[in-house]
Design an enzyme around this catalytic site. Sequence first.
Site, PDB file in Angstrom:
ATOM      1  N   GLY A 288      26.159  47.336  73.799  1.00 15.77           N
ATOM      2  CA  GLY A 288      26.922  47.819  72.647  1.00 15.77           C
ATOM      3  C   GLY A 288      27.357  46.733  71.693  1.00 15.77           C
ATOM      4  N   GLY A 289      27.109  45.464  72.017  1.00 16.85           N
ATOM      5  CA  GLY A 289      27.493  44.370  71.133  1.00 16.85           C
ATOM      6  C   GLY A 289      26.491  44.169  70.011  1.00 16.85           C
ATOM      7  N   ILE A 291      24.415  41.537  69.289  1.00 20.63           N
ATOM      8  CA  ILE A 291      23.113  41.062  69.741  1.00 20.63           C
ATOM      9  C   ILE A 291      22.478  42.062  70.706  1.00 20.63           C
ATOM     10  CG2 ILE A 291      21.922  39.258  71.047  1.00 20.63           C
ATOM     11  CD1 ILE A 291      22.690  38.418  68.269  1.00 20.63           C
ATOM     12  N   SER A 313      32.248  48.934  77.182  1.00 23.85           N
ATOM     13  CA  SER A 313      33.027  49.653  76.169  1.00 23.85           C
ATOM     14  C   SER A 313      32.466  51.062  75.999  1.00 23.85           C
ATOM     15  CB  SER A 313      32.965  48.911  74.831  1.00 23.85           C
ATOM     16  OG  SER A 313      33.429  49.740  73.780  1.00 23.85           O
ATOM     17  N   TYR A 315      33.206  53.390  73.783  1.00 24.59           N
ATOM     18  CA  TYR A 315      32.870  53.751  72.406  1.00 24.59           C
ATOM     19  C   TYR A 315      31.585  53.072  71.942  1.00 24.59           C
ATOM     20  CZ  TYR A 315      32.873  54.260  67.401  1.00 24.59           C
ATOM     21  OH  TYR A 315      32.486  54.543  66.124  1.00 24.59           O
ATOM     22  N   LYS A 365      32.900  35.997  74.001  1.00 27.58           N
ATOM     23  CA  LYS A 365      32.355  34.975  73.109  1.00 27.58           C
ATOM     24  C   LYS A 365      33.390  34.369  72.153  1.00 27.58           C
ATOM     25  CE  LYS A 365      27.892  37.407  72.923  1.00 27.58           C
ATOM     26  NZ  LYS A 365      28.286  38.721  73.449  1.00 27.58           N
ATOM     27  N   LYS A 408      27.325  26.768  71.690  1.00 35.54           N
ATOM     28  CA  LYS A 408      28.627  26.255  72.146  1.00 35.54           C
ATOM     29  C   LYS A 408      28.579  25.774  73.591  1.00 35.54           C
ATOM     30  CE  LYS A 408      31.200  29.006  68.826  1.00 35.54           C
ATOM     31  NZ  LYS A 408      29.994  29.381  68.053  1.00 35.54           N
ATOM     32  N   GLY A 449      27.161  38.548  60.322  1.00 39.36           N
ATOM     33  CA  GLY A 449      27.690  39.899  60.412  1.00 39.36           C
ATOM     34  C   GLY A 449      27.978  40.374  61.814  1.00 39.36           C
ATOM     35  N   THR A 471      39.451  26.815  58.859  1.00 40.70           N
ATOM     36  CA  THR A 471      40.126  25.900  59.781  1.00 40.70           C
ATOM     37  C   THR A 471      40.178  24.477  59.246  1.00 40.70           C
ATOM     38  OG1 THR A 471      38.035  25.627  60.961  1.00 40.70           O
ATOM     39  CG2 THR A 471      39.577  27.253  61.824  1.00 40.70           C
TER      40      THR A 471
END
Length: 633
Positions: A288-289, A291, A313, A315, A365, A408, A449, A471
């Site tokens: 559902g994310g 990616i 999730s 939804y 993330k 990261k 996005g 930042t």
Amino acid sequence: MKTSHRTNLVFLFDLVAPVFAWAVAFLLRFNFEWPYWYHSVIVAGLVVLVPIHAFACLWAGLYRGLWIFASLPDLKRVLRAVAMSSLALVAFVALYRGDLATPRSTMVLYPMLLVAWMAGGRVVYRMFKEHRLYGGLIAQGKPVVIVGAGRGGAMLVRELERSPDWRVVGLVDDDRNKWGREVLGCPVFGGIDRLPQVIESEKARHVILAMPSAATAIKRRAADLAVQAGAHVFTAPGLEDVMSGRVAISAIRPLEIDDLLGREEVEIDTGHVGAMLSGKTVLVTGAGGSIGGELCRQLARFGVGRLLLFESSEYALYALAEWFSANLPGVEIVPLAGDVKDSERLEEVFAVYRPQLVFHAAAYKHVPLMEVRNAWQAARNNVLGTLRVAECAQRWGAERFVLISTDKAVNPTNVMGATKRLAEMTCQALHARGGSTQFEMVRFGNVLGSTGSVIPKFQAQIARGGPVTVTDPEITRYFMSIPEAAQLVLQAASMGEGGEIFILDMGEPVKIADLARNMIRLSGYTEEDIRIEFRGLRPGEKLHEELLADAEATIETPHPKLRVVRSRPVADNFLEQLRAWLEQKGPVSDEAVRLALVNWVPEYTPYEGRPGLRVVAGTAVQPPGARGAARGA
């Protein structure tokens, strides 16, 4: 085929054409003196030519199009009909045995006059109708300059002539051969560098980019010039979309920052990827994310047999299932609610559905969120979740397990990055243990996005009237589009032989402060209207992201946007020690997690906290020494 009253009138108009052409051909031949002595030849010719011409018009399909839209295809039909009529004339001249021979000049004049009558009539009608419908719009609407004087620009000029909202005052194009010429009556003023002067001289406040296939650098240059001149920038759809009928050329939209960060279109070896995926049962965790969802959509393109959507999730899982139901109802999907840390649920899923390929995209993330008060949850979700899904895949004989990692994970300064590096090491250790499952890992940077990314955040801040919060003035990030990332993940998966860490070509890093300025300008504001505030690096954030750790090197792959990392090996007893640490009873403090991660990931430099910041007139001011601490982290 049904005929309308209007079609009958058009047919009668075309039947007059041979009469007109035949009579005028004789008039021209005899210097506009009517040749009474040729009456028998003229009548005999009409008896032959009119019915054949009527058949030719029907055969050529002249009555499919509307005259108001008469264009090149209609001219081609006219020429087909004229060609058949001309052949009939040649046959008549050859076979006619009257007292007088038919003048040979009529064989040249007749087809020319036919084309003039039939094509000219259609053009005159279209001009009349367009003037009647749109002529009153001339000199009305907002003045606009079009960037690009090619086919796309010409089509856009034609469409905008009919709109009451726009008035094209000119075009610019870097092709010197077009300078000083006109496109449908609109002048080409010069190159793109002349855009500010054209905007000022023509009092235009709107610019449309009609060059969708141009390089991103060219579009960025045109947009920068237009924005600096105070114009609003729009973009036109691509010619392929227009030609296919998916969108109209007039479907312009405001230029978005994605267009200026856009990268060259990815080309993947669809045959190789299709061979890996066709007919297979594929499991996607974190479906559902951003990616994970795009991966599912890309997987569906390659004819997977069954797509297992695993998501915690409710939804997000519902929304993705609804999307497939509405857009790809033929794809067999299985929505599965579950947590990647839940061993019993994972065992059930693998036992029932036996996935052959696993794409593990489930992860926490968000760097600052995982850094404070959530470090242990990041470790359990990102590392323990990976371990349990990967072990299930290996135990149930999945062919491939692909971990979606991040840049990261390279020399991490935050818990999120360190846990993703630890997840990579987990997959490396499982691959080294042997078995039929190939383990591959793919690293990439930020995606445009995606959920929680900086671009939607800036858009929301601009919509509220600011300020836009950045930042650090020097902070940079790599960006790529979600579809590009998903496609390259599939390409890497199909190329892997097991144990590799793939890195994607992320292009050049983007300075976030420049990104914020461009977004403000593209929204029609200045930095006086919407301020940029620098608030200092957040917990765990780097000033510049990296794609390789100090101890790593890369080797090329057959795909130009993929490289393989040569990473250091993992200790033999790694998995046993890691499992004992992850399965301890919590809670575990953030500090304890960081200390443990330093032992597991030697290149990890923990965040130690930084002095607070104060914001003055849109610019963050740090206490003495804070900048050096931020850069050194």
